[in-house]
Design a protein around this motif. Structure first.
Motif, mmCIF file in Angstrom:
data_model
loop_
_atom_site.group_PDB
_atom_site.id
_atom_site.type_symbol
_atom_site.label_atom_id
_atom_site.label_comp_id
_atom_site.label_asym_id
_atom_site.label_seq_id
_atom_site.Cartn_x
_atom_site.Cartn_y
_atom_site.Cartn_z
ATOM 1 N N GLU A 395 -39.125 24.845 -42.215
ATOM 2 C CA GLU A 395 -39.990 26.025 -42.252
ATOM 3 C C GLU A 395 -40.836 26.058 -43.520
ATOM 4 N N PHE A 396 -40.286 25.536 -44.615
ATOM 5 C CA PHE A 396 -41.060 25.511 -45.860
ATOM 6 C C PHE A 396 -42.210 24.508 -45.778
ATOM 7 N N GLY A 397 -41.931 23.331 -45.221
ATOM 8 C CA GLY A 397 -42.942 22.289 -45.253
ATOM 9 C C GLY A 397 -43.848 22.223 -44.047
ATOM 10 N N LEU A 398 -43.340 22.628 -42.856
ATOM 11 C CA LEU A 398 -44.075 22.346 -41.629
ATOM 12 C C LEU A 398 -44.362 23.568 -40.767
ATOM 13 N N SER A 399 -43.991 24.737 -41.212
ATOM 14 C CA SER A 399 -44.147 25.921 -40.365
ATOM 15 C C SER A 399 -45.605 26.213 -40.021
ATOM 16 N N ASP A 400 -46.525 25.866 -40.917
ATOM 17 C CA ASP A 400 -47.935 26.162 -40.664
ATOM 18 C C ASP A 400 -48.777 24.898 -40.487
ATOM 19 N N VAL A 401 -48.139 23.801 -40.103
ATOM 20 C CA VAL A 401 -48.882 22.569 -39.913
ATOM 21 C C VAL A 401 -49.816 22.726 -38.702
ATOM 22 N N PRO A 402 -51.061 22.248 -38.787
ATOM 23 C CA PRO A 402 -51.982 22.366 -37.650
ATOM 24 C C PRO A 402 -51.693 21.295 -36.603
ATOM 25 N N ALA A 403 -52.365 21.394 -35.488
ATOM 26 C CA ALA A 403 -52.194 20.390 -34.437
ATOM 27 C C ALA A 403 -52.726 19.040 -34.880
ATOM 28 N N GLY A 495 -51.520 13.986 -36.230
ATOM 29 C CA GLY A 495 -51.411 15.081 -35.270
ATOM 30 C C GLY A 495 -49.973 15.352 -34.890
ATOM 31 N N TRP A 496 -49.710 16.593 -34.475
ATOM 32 C CA TRP A 496 -48.367 17.028 -34.087
ATOM 33 C C TRP A 496 -48.425 17.715 -32.718
ATOM 34 N N MET A 497 -47.442 17.471 -31.884
ATOM 35 C CA MET A 497 -47.323 18.133 -30.585
ATOM 36 C C MET A 497 -46.642 19.491 -30.794
ATOM 37 N N LEU A 498 -47.387 20.489 -31.176
ATOM 38 C CA LEU A 498 -46.806 21.758 -31.621
ATOM 39 C C LEU A 498 -46.000 22.452 -30.528
ATOM 40 N N ASP A 499 -46.451 22.452 -29.285
ATOM 41 C CA ASP A 499 -45.689 23.090 -28.201
ATOM 42 C C ASP A 499 -44.356 22.376 -27.990
ATOM 43 N N ARG A 500 -44.403 21.056 -28.013
ATOM 44 C CA ARG A 500 -43.189 20.255 -27.820
ATOM 45 C C ARG A 500 -42.207 20.479 -28.971
ATOM 46 N N ILE A 501 -42.732 20.508 -30.186
ATOM 47 C CA ILE A 501 -41.880 20.734 -31.363
ATOM 48 C C ILE A 501 -41.316 22.152 -31.334
ATOM 49 N N GLY A 502 -42.133 23.127 -30.938
ATOM 50 C CA GLY A 502 -41.681 24.511 -30.864
ATOM 51 C C GLY A 502 -40.530 24.684 -29.886
#
Length: 524
Positions: A395-403, A495-502
């Motif tokens: 949460e500290f490092g990646l909570s606001d990472v963009p797609a 890039g990050w798959m935000l829905d998948r990670i969520g």
């Protein structure tokens, strides 16, 4: 009288048989490969302590659940309150430093460069007084309120024989330049001094000096300038262990071979705790390491720790390896607590299933710009009865990472290549979407192109476009061809798959903390 004598002899015979049995049993249990300790999660020589598995999947060698409570008061500060450093340090449980001794290893280069050492002393080591924190280096210095002790000056005479120990010339030259007022001023002379060559000689000397200056502490926590220690978690962890048990704990790395004591083992490699993530030695282990035989009239019959292991220290590449080898030869093998002790940096930590709910005690390769922010964040999210786990660190490092992020490299951890040929960023993203196990990707284009897909989440670091040194191909430099096309640099987009990670995060709330038992198999 005769009957009484027979009875006494019978009793003596039973006692003798029992005593013989106990001695034989002890000898068997002390054999190489046998169990040194069967409690307190101690590792058997040459074995992993992962434990046997029962029918229900539980580990018979696993420790009981740790009961932990934060000793910080207040435990945390409101996120909207801008507490001062002094207010944060007022919550630090300084009384625990009567049993837990922090020992920081630095180098003169760290003192001169300042940024990382400043971050360390303004961050995780901020709340230690000069009397509480031991700081050892290769030259005497002062840094802020702390005395920096030249630990090499305490080494015995045999280290100073430059004909036998050629690395020692670096130390002599450094002292000469300082005496002449030229150290760090004559840059040409200074850059020829190899501080790394001297670093390995500090480790055993620091162990000796830590005990001499702060004897009898329950635990000695050894760490380096770029080590981030989560002290609340460290106190929780050590509070569940017995300091009278010889213990040596950290992130395991392969070390020297021991074909004699491990002659029945497939692998002859021993293990040591990597110095970067830090390691902990118990009081009992320190005593075993520093113990010396005594001869007539109370005189020592054997040399000091640094004297006994001089040749190994001279010839080995690394001081942390030497410490591990000395402890191994004193029947104290490393208890591998990875990933509690983590060799990754904050930005390089990979997040995945088995580590997600485990506590984090240390990180390595800390970046100055992140250290103090992480330290202040700790004070906001700390809870009374639950330690900080990797899920929190995420949460500290990646909570606001963009797609998607340009000029960013999220690494190559747990990576695999796409099945199809990829010619663009859009295609790379699509390949990650198609691969069910892919949670992030990295596209590299320019003088070099390529798509990497990854199974585990990492943050990574900013990376500006970089020039690429061209390779000769058919007698023509490849870079010259790219210059004609205006493509002389490599650019990274992550890039990050935000829905998948969520969804993955939501399925793993960490209702129970996973305090793992030690292992030398479970390494990064």
């Amino acid at each position: 009288m005769h009957v009484c004598l027979i009875t006494r002899r019978s009793r003596f015979g039973v006692f003798a048989v029992a005593l013989t049995f106990c001695v034989l049993l002890l000898v068997y249990w002390r054999q190489p490969g046998g169990v040194l300790e069967n409690t307190n999660f101690h590792i058997p020589l040459g074995k992993s302590s992962d434990g046997d598995t029962t029918k229900d999947g539980a580990k018979t060698g696993s420790p009981p659940d740790f009961g932990t409570t934060s000793r910080f008061r207040p435990v945390s500060f409101p996120k909207d309150k801008k507490a001062t450093d002094d207010e944060l340090c007022a919550s630090f449980p300084s009384h625990l430093l009567q049993s837990v001794q922090p020992v920081l290893k630095v180098g003169h280069y760290d003192v001169m460069k300042k940024d990382l050492l400043t971050a360390q002393l303004d961050g995780p080591s901020r709340c230690f007084s000069p009397d509480e924190l031991l700081v050892f280096s290769d030259l005497d210095d002062n840094f802020g309120k702390h005395e920096v002790v030249d630990v090499l000056a305490t080494l015995p005479e045999q280290y100073r024989n430059t004909a036998d120990n050629t690395k020692w010339q670096n130390y002599e030259r450094m002292r000469e330049l300082r005496a002449e007022g030229l150290l760090d001023i004559d840059h040409e002379a200074t850059k020829n001094i190899s501080g790394w060559s001297l670093d390995k000689f500090k480790f055993l000397a620091i162990v000796e000096q830590a005990w001499e200056r702060k004897p009898g502490r329950d635990w000695y926590v050894f760490y380096e300038t770029d080590t981030y220690v989560f002290w609340d978690n460290m106190f929780r962890f050590l509070g569940n262990l017995d300091p009278e048990t010889p213990m040596y704990m950290g992130s395991p790395s392969p070390g020297r071979e021991d074909p004699v004591r491990l002659k029945h083992e497939k692998s002859k490699v021993t293990w040591f705790a990597n110095g970067g993530p830090g390691y902990v030695i118990s009081r009992a282990a320190m005593r075993k390491l520093l113990d010396r035989e005594v001869g007539p009239n109370g005189r020592y019959a054997t040399g000091s720790l640094t004297e006994r292991w001089y040749k190994i220290a001279r010839d080995d590449c690394c001081g942390d390896s030497v410490v591990g080898w000395a402890l191994w030869n004193n029947d104290v093998p490393v208890s591998g607590y990875w990933p509690l002790f983590n060799p990754h940096s904050l930005h390089g930590v990979p997040y995945y299933d088995s580590q997600w709910c485990q506590p984090v005690l240390t990180l390595h390769k800390s970046r100055p710009d992140a250290v103090t922010d992480l330290w202040r964040w700790e004070h906001q999210v700390r809870t009374p009865h639950r330690p900080l786990v990797y899920r929190d660190l995420y949460e500290f490092g990646l909570s606001d990472v963009p797609a998607q992020k340009e000029n960013w490299d999220n690494g190559a951890w747990a990576s695999f290549k796409p099945q199809s040929r990829v010619n663009s960023l859009g295609m790379c993203e699509k390949e990650c979407e198609v691969a069910k196990k892919c949670v992030q990707y990295r596209w590299k284009e320019g003088a070099e192109t390529g798509c990497l897909l990854m199974r585990e989440v990492t943050l990574g670091v900013a990376k500006e476009p970089q020039e690429v040194e061209g390779k000769k191909e058919d007698g023509v430099k490849e870079q010259e061809n790219h210059e004609r096309d205006g493509e002389t640099k490599v650019r990274y987009t992550s890039g990050w798959m935000l829905d998948r990670i969520g969804r993955w995060k939501k399925e793993r709330p960490c209702s129970k903390v996973d305090w793992v038992p030690p292992s030398i198999k479970r390494i990064f």
